[in-house]
Structure formats: structure tokens, C-alpha cells
Scaffold this motif. Structure first.
Motif, PDB file in Angstrom:
ATOM      1  N   TYR A 155     -59.884 -71.561  58.076  1.00 40.14           N
ATOM      2  CA  TYR A 155     -58.886 -72.314  57.201  1.00 40.14           C
ATOM      3  C   TYR A 155     -58.049 -73.203  57.642  1.00 40.14           C
ATOM      4  O   TYR A 155     -57.525 -74.191  57.124  1.00 40.14           O
ATOM      5  CB  TYR A 155     -58.758 -71.676  56.058  1.00 40.14           C
ATOM      6  CG  TYR A 155     -59.879 -71.044  55.119  1.00 40.14           C
ATOM      7  CD1 TYR A 155     -60.468 -71.995  54.329  1.00 40.14           C
ATOM      8  CD2 TYR A 155     -60.191 -69.649  55.287  1.00 40.14           C
ATOM      9  CE1 TYR A 155     -61.615 -71.239  53.519  1.00 40.14           C
ATOM     10  CE2 TYR A 155     -61.279 -69.383  54.753  1.00 40.14           C
ATOM     11  CZ  TYR A 155     -61.941 -69.903  53.478  1.00 40.14           C
ATOM     12  OH  TYR A 155     -62.999 -69.593  53.092  1.00 40.14           O
ATOM     13  N   ASP A 156     -57.520 -72.777  58.825  1.00 39.38           N
ATOM     14  CA  ASP A 156     -56.266 -73.387  59.611  1.00 39.38           C
ATOM     15  C   ASP A 156     -56.751 -74.273  60.695  1.00 39.38           C
ATOM     16  O   ASP A 156     -55.856 -74.465  61.619  1.00 39.38           O
ATOM     17  CB  ASP A 156     -55.196 -72.246  60.155  1.00 39.38           C
ATOM     18  CG  ASP A 156     -54.592 -71.681  58.815  1.00 39.38           C
ATOM     19  OD1 ASP A 156     -54.404 -72.443  57.676  1.00 39.38           O
ATOM     20  OD2 ASP A 156     -54.036 -70.589  58.913  1.00 39.38           O
ATOM     21  N   ASN A 159     -56.363 -79.761  57.710  1.00 44.90           N
ATOM     22  CA  ASN A 159     -56.673 -80.167  56.479  1.00 44.90           C
ATOM     23  C   ASN A 159     -57.400 -81.546  56.651  1.00 44.90           C
ATOM     24  O   ASN A 159     -58.208 -81.840  56.031  1.00 44.90           O
ATOM     25  CB  ASN A 159     -55.454 -80.371  55.794  1.00 44.90           C
ATOM     26  CG  ASN A 159     -54.539 -78.950  55.323  1.00 44.90           C
ATOM     27  OD1 ASN A 159     -55.471 -77.802  55.387  1.00 44.90           O
ATOM     28  ND2 ASN A 159     -53.453 -79.251  54.982  1.00 44.90           N
ATOM     29  N   GLY A 213     -57.211 -71.118  47.882  1.00 45.19           N
ATOM     30  CA  GLY A 213     -57.459 -72.376  48.655  1.00 45.19           C
ATOM     31  C   GLY A 213     -56.350 -73.176  48.694  1.00 45.19           C
ATOM     32  O   GLY A 213     -55.154 -72.914  49.105  1.00 45.19           O
ATOM     33  N   TRP A 214     -56.710 -74.533  48.693  1.00 47.20           N
ATOM     34  CA  TRP A 214     -55.604 -75.775  48.550  1.00 47.20           C
ATOM     35  C   TRP A 214     -55.210 -75.856  47.386  1.00 47.20           C
ATOM     36  O   TRP A 214     -54.434 -76.757  47.102  1.00 47.20           O
ATOM     37  CB  TRP A 214     -56.286 -77.057  49.110  1.00 47.20           C
ATOM     38  CG  TRP A 214     -56.636 -76.898  50.350  1.00 47.20           C
ATOM     39  CD1 TRP A 214     -55.761 -77.326  51.609  1.00 47.20           C
ATOM     40  CD2 TRP A 214     -57.726 -76.557  51.140  1.00 47.20           C
ATOM     41  NE1 TRP A 214     -56.247 -77.258  52.972  1.00 47.20           N
ATOM     42  CE2 TRP A 214     -57.358 -76.837  52.557  1.00 47.20           C
ATOM     43  CE3 TRP A 214     -59.148 -76.250  50.858  1.00 47.20           C
ATOM     44  CZ2 TRP A 214     -58.542 -76.631  53.762  1.00 47.20           C
ATOM     45  CZ3 TRP A 214     -59.994 -76.027  51.768  1.00 47.20           C
ATOM     46  CH2 TRP A 214     -59.638 -76.265  53.320  1.00 47.20           C
ATOM     47  N   ASN A 233     -52.703 -66.581  48.926  1.00 48.26           N
ATOM     48  CA  ASN A 233     -53.269 -66.899  49.843  1.00 48.26           C
ATOM     49  C   ASN A 233     -52.646 -66.734  51.208  1.00 48.26           C
ATOM     50  O   ASN A 233     -51.452 -66.622  51.539  1.00 48.26           O
ATOM     51  CB  ASN A 233     -53.437 -68.596  49.747  1.00 48.26           C
ATOM     52  CG  ASN A 233     -54.611 -69.016  50.572  1.00 48.26           C
ATOM     53  OD1 ASN A 233     -55.209 -68.157  51.843  1.00 48.26           O
ATOM     54  ND2 ASN A 233     -55.125 -70.421  50.462  1.00 48.26           N
ATOM     55  N   SER A 235     -53.611 -68.310  54.098  1.00 49.77           N
ATOM     56  CA  SER A 235     -53.843 -69.649  54.788  1.00 49.77           C
ATOM     57  C   SER A 235     -52.649 -70.444  55.176  1.00 49.77           C
ATOM     58  O   SER A 235     -52.042 -70.840  53.930  1.00 49.77           O
ATOM     59  CB  SER A 235     -55.123 -70.361  54.713  1.00 49.77           C
ATOM     60  OG  SER A 235     -54.893 -71.488  55.231  1.00 49.77           O
ATOM     61  N   GLN A 238     -53.179 -74.097  53.981  1.00 52.92           N
ATOM     62  CA  GLN A 238     -53.701 -74.102  52.540  1.00 52.92           C
ATOM     63  C   GLN A 238     -52.467 -73.939  51.712  1.00 52.92           C
ATOM     64  O   GLN A 238     -52.215 -74.926  50.615  1.00 52.92           O
ATOM     65  CB  GLN A 238     -54.821 -73.219  52.281  1.00 52.92           C
ATOM     66  CG  GLN A 238     -56.064 -73.769  52.867  1.00 52.92           C
ATOM     67  CD  GLN A 238     -57.154 -72.716  52.485  1.00 52.92           C
ATOM     68  OE1 GLN A 238     -56.765 -71.632  51.977  1.00 52.92           O
ATOM     69  NE2 GLN A 238     -58.186 -73.258  52.204  1.00 52.92           N
ATOM     70  N   TYR A 241     -50.122 -77.212  51.980  1.00 58.20           N
ATOM     71  CA  TYR A 241     -50.719 -78.256  51.077  1.00 58.20           C
ATOM     72  C   TYR A 241     -50.499 -78.054  49.569  1.00 58.20           C
ATOM     73  O   TYR A 241     -50.057 -78.873  48.868  1.00 58.20           O
ATOM     74  CB  TYR A 241     -52.152 -78.380  51.631  1.00 58.20           C
ATOM     75  CG  TYR A 241     -52.662 -79.558  50.864  1.00 58.20           C
ATOM     76  CD1 TYR A 241     -52.986 -80.808  51.595  1.00 58.20           C
ATOM     77  CD2 TYR A 241     -53.389 -79.354  49.637  1.00 58.20           C
ATOM     78  CE1 TYR A 241     -53.417 -81.838  51.061  1.00 58.20           C
ATOM     79  CE2 TYR A 241     -53.966 -80.495  48.943  1.00 58.20           C
ATOM     80  CZ  TYR A 241     -54.013 -81.811  49.675  1.00 58.20           C
ATOM     81  OH  TYR A 241     -54.641 -82.721  49.128  1.00 58.20           O
TER      82      TYR A 241
END
Length: 428
Positions: A155-156, A159, A213-214, A233, A235, A238, A241
Motif C-alpha cells: 500500500y505504500d 498514492n 484504506g484511504w 491503519n 499504512s 494511506q 492521505y
């Protein structure tokens, strides 16, 4: 060769690239003729896969023609080394050789993979090779440090990469298509509403979200349902953001995004929700997750878990687990009960949205291919091909029924304030 999912990463013969056919490499590889024994091994491998409708073409031009009709694709094996890796460990070998451009697929990649998935025997018999390769293929235990590394791996990576092919809210989970013709943005918004309706959220209620998530669902619950949300989370990108978006939209007082492991949750809540995180938890951690939910939910609390799943317990394809989703293990429904049964939770509803995920992946793959040149500017060729294989293979798996998408709603045992019918899910 075994008759189980060990060869199914010949499933990954999937690997089928939707690119245009390529010329075969004219250079001989370790000799100009393939040994008949090697060709025989490929024939046996195809038989173990159920003889899917595709042709295999060897580096010297020899061809093993499909017994199926019509033929879906042609798989080109460019050198003897690629052949040996494929035969030695198909679940790893195909993906590795595909990303290295030593195996090609002429034809539609997703259709090729789907044909292999559908041809492959679905019985649980013949798992000898899978057991032999388990020490090399199996996922590692998801301790907190390892879970953080696993999430960072997937996930990183930026974005900007995900913005190329996800919807505008960066919802990286199965969308919901009440109308199959609707667009991705509309379907993802419909999914957020569907989850909220299943949770029966009311203004002023508190929600714990594990794996946010985001941030789209947490922000949706606060904006449209008047909830106060605490979202966890691990991440970094994420979370950063999501926090920026909450601040920009004036919801930072209603939604708290916390960069921490779900096992460190504190507080009491009216509802628990997890969308797309359970795949990363690991079966051995399910009772730990159940403990978190048990200590976090109020007496009248209820919850929902949305996860990729399987019809029966089975590991993730090793190539995907190693290269795309380290530590991932989609559960069967029987495995999911380890979250609920020890803590007296009652399962209220189970829905399988498999075809909705297939439709979601159609959109993702189309957008990915439309932006392939920009992806190539960000990453090396092996990455570009690996993610094409991952998206196309996932699409094929959901189309064929090899993978499922479960939404499981639950409450504490004995809680009678539950809907009498399902009408509440479909009333606007």
C-alpha cells in the motif's frame, strides 16, 4: 505433477498478456531441439490442469495444441530455463517467468486465466505437491512488525500509482453494482452506502473501523450518517492521505485516523466494521481479532466484515503472496467462524458479492491498461507486467468462482433489536 492448486499457477498461465503477439526468439536455448521428455511433461501438466483450451509453444517452434475448442490463447515458453522453473514449481514459476518476459501469452490474459481456472479440477484430492512445497510457498505468521512490513510492501508504493486506476475516492475494495451498467465511481459510492445500511448506522453513533484504506468509508459514515469514527491503519501513505482529506472536508472533528495496528484498539463503540483487511490478518490471528471486537463493542453492538474469501480453506497463490500481497490469506467461511464463535457473536447475514468484484476488476484492469505508459514511467517493466498479471488473474478468479467476496454481518448473542426482513437494505 500434482492435481491440486500447485499447478494452478499454471493457472497463472493466466499470466496471459493482453499485448500483441510477439515473434518467437530465434536463438536456440541450450540446443535447438527440445527433448521429447520435456514436451511430455508439458502434456502431463496440461492434463493435470484439465486440458484448458490453450496451445503451448516451445522456443524451437514445437507446439502442443489444445484439446479444447475453441482455443482461447497461446502460451509461448521462450527458453528451457523458463520451462524447468514452470515444471519445478508452477505456482511460483509462471509468475516469475511471465514478469521476466520469458513466458508470453497471445490472446486476452483474463480470458486465458479464466479458461484455466474453469478447466482445473475443483476436488480437494491430489494435494501431495502442495504439501511438499508448503515450507517454500506458505505465508509467515502476521506478527505486528511483519504485518506492518507486509502492508508497506503493497500500500505504500505511492498514492499516485493507485490514482491511475482506482475511483476518485481511492476505494480499493469490491464495489457494489445495483445496476451492472453503472460506472466505477457510482458503484463504489453505492458500496459505502450498502455497508452503512447493513450496519444500521444512526446519527450520533460511534464506529470502530479496522483497516481504513484511504479513508473513504470513515468519511462517508461521518458525512452521510452522522457517525463519529475511529479508524485504524498501518499504512503511512494511506493514513496521511486520509487525514489531509478529513481536514480539507471539515470532518477531522468527526473522524480520527490512527496509524496503529488493530490489536492496539481501545474504547467502546456501537459498531465495528472492517472492509478489505481480514485478508491480511492471517488465520492464526482470528481469535486475537475476535478479542479486539469483543472488548470494543457495546452490549447492543453489531458489526460487519467484508473480505475476499474461498469456498474451502486454501492458501493464497504463492507468487501473489510473495510478490503482491505478502502475508495474505483469504479465509473460508468456516475459518471466519473463529472470529465469532469463541466470543458469543451471532452471524446475522452472509452475502457473496463475487460477481460484483469481477465487475470491479474489469474497471480496474481497463483503467490500468489505459494508463500503462504512465505506470511504466513510475516502475520497471517487471512491475508493470506483475500488476497486469495480478489484476487479470484476480478478475479470472472471481469470474470462475475460484475466489469469493463475503460480507458477514453479526451482533452479540441474544440481541433482538435486529431487522425483521432485508427490506432495509434496498429501501432508499
Amino acid at each position: 505433477m500434482s492435481q491440486d492448486r500447485t499447478q494452478a499457477y499454471a493457472k497463472a498461465m493466466n499470466g496471459g498478456d493482453e499485448c500483441a503477439p510477439r515473434e518467437m526468439d530465434p536463438r536456440p536455448a541450450l540446443g535447438s531441439k527440445v527433448f521429447s521428455a520435456e514436451k511430455l511433461l508439458l502434456v502431463r501438466m496440461m492434463e493435470s490442469l484439465g486440458n484448458p483450451p490453450l496451445d503451448l509453444v516451445l522456443w524451437d517452434g514445437q507446439e502442443i495444441e489444445s484439446r479444447g475448442n475453441p482455443r482461447v490463447a497461446r502460451v509461448l515458453i521462450r527458453d528451457r530455463g523458463a520451462l524447468l522453473k514452470l515444471i519445478a514449481n508452477p505456482e511460483l514459476g509462471f509468475g516469475e517467468m511471465y514478469t521476466a518476459e520469458r513466458i508470453e501469452v497471445q490472446g486476452d490474459l483474463a480470458e486465458c486465466l479464466e479458461a484455466i481456472y474453469r478447466a482445473f479440477p475443483r476436488s480437494g484430492n491430489g494435494q501431495i505437491a502442495q504439501k511438499l512445497l508448503a515450507p517454500f510457498n506458505g505465508p509467515l505468521r502476521n506478527t505486528q512488525p511483519r504485518a506492518r512490513r507486509n502492508i508497506h510492501h503493497h500500500y505504500d508504493i505511492g498514492n499516485d500509482f493507485y490514482k491511475l486506476w482506482l475511483d476518485r475516492d481511492l476505494v480499493y475494495t469490491c464495489a457494489y453494482f445495483p445496476d451492472a451498467a453503472m460506472g466505477l465511481e457510482e458503484a463504489q459510492s453505492a458500496k459505502l452506502d450498502y455497508v452503512c445500511r447493513k450496519l444500521r448506522l444512526a446519527p450520533g453513533e460511534t464506529v470502530l473501523e479496522a483497516g481504513c484504506g484511504w479513508g473513504a468509508l470513515a468519511l462517508h459514515m461521518a458525512r452521510h450518517y452522522g457517525a463519529t469514527v475511529k479508524a485504524y491503519n498501518i499504512s503511512k501513505q494511506q493514513i496521511a492521505y486520509a487525514r489531509e482529506r478529513a481536514l480539507a472536508e471539515g470532518l477531522d472533528g468527526r473522524v480520527q485516523f490512527i496509524e496503529d495496528d488493530y490489536r492496539n484498539v481501545d474504547g467502546e463503540f456501537d459498531a465495528f466494521v472492517s472492509v478489505g483487511m481480514l485478508e491480511h490478518v492471517g488465520i492464526e490471528q482470528y481469535q486475537a481479532l475476535g478479542t479486539v471486537i469483543d472488548r470494543s463493542l457495546k452490549a447492543a453492538g453489531r458489526g460487519l466484515i467484508h473480505t475476499i474469501g474461498r469456498d474451502r480453506p486454501s492458501p493464497m497463490t504463492p507468487w501473489i503472496e510473495r510478490n503482491i500481497f505478502p502475508g495474505a490469506r483469504p479465509p473460508s467461511l468456516s475459518q471466519m467462524t473463529q472470529i465469532f464463535e469463541p466470543f458469543g457473536f451471532s452471524v446475522l447475514d452472509v452475502e457473496n458479492l463475487r460477481l460484483h468484484y469481477a465487475k470491479t476488476l474489469e474497471h480496474w484492469l481497463e483503467r490500468y491498461e489505459a494508463n500503462i505508459e504512465r505506470v511504466a514511467q513510475m516502475f520497471d517493466p517487471a512491475f508493470v507486467r506483475a500488476w497486469r498479471l495480478y489484476l487479470a488473474g484476480s478478475l479470472a478468479a472471481f469470474r470462475s468462482g475460484d475466489m469469493q467476496l463475503f460480507q458477514v454481518s453479526f451482533s452479540r448473542s441474544g440481541e433482538n433489536r435486529i431487522p425483521w426482513t432485508r427490506q432495509y437494505l434496498y429501501s432508499s
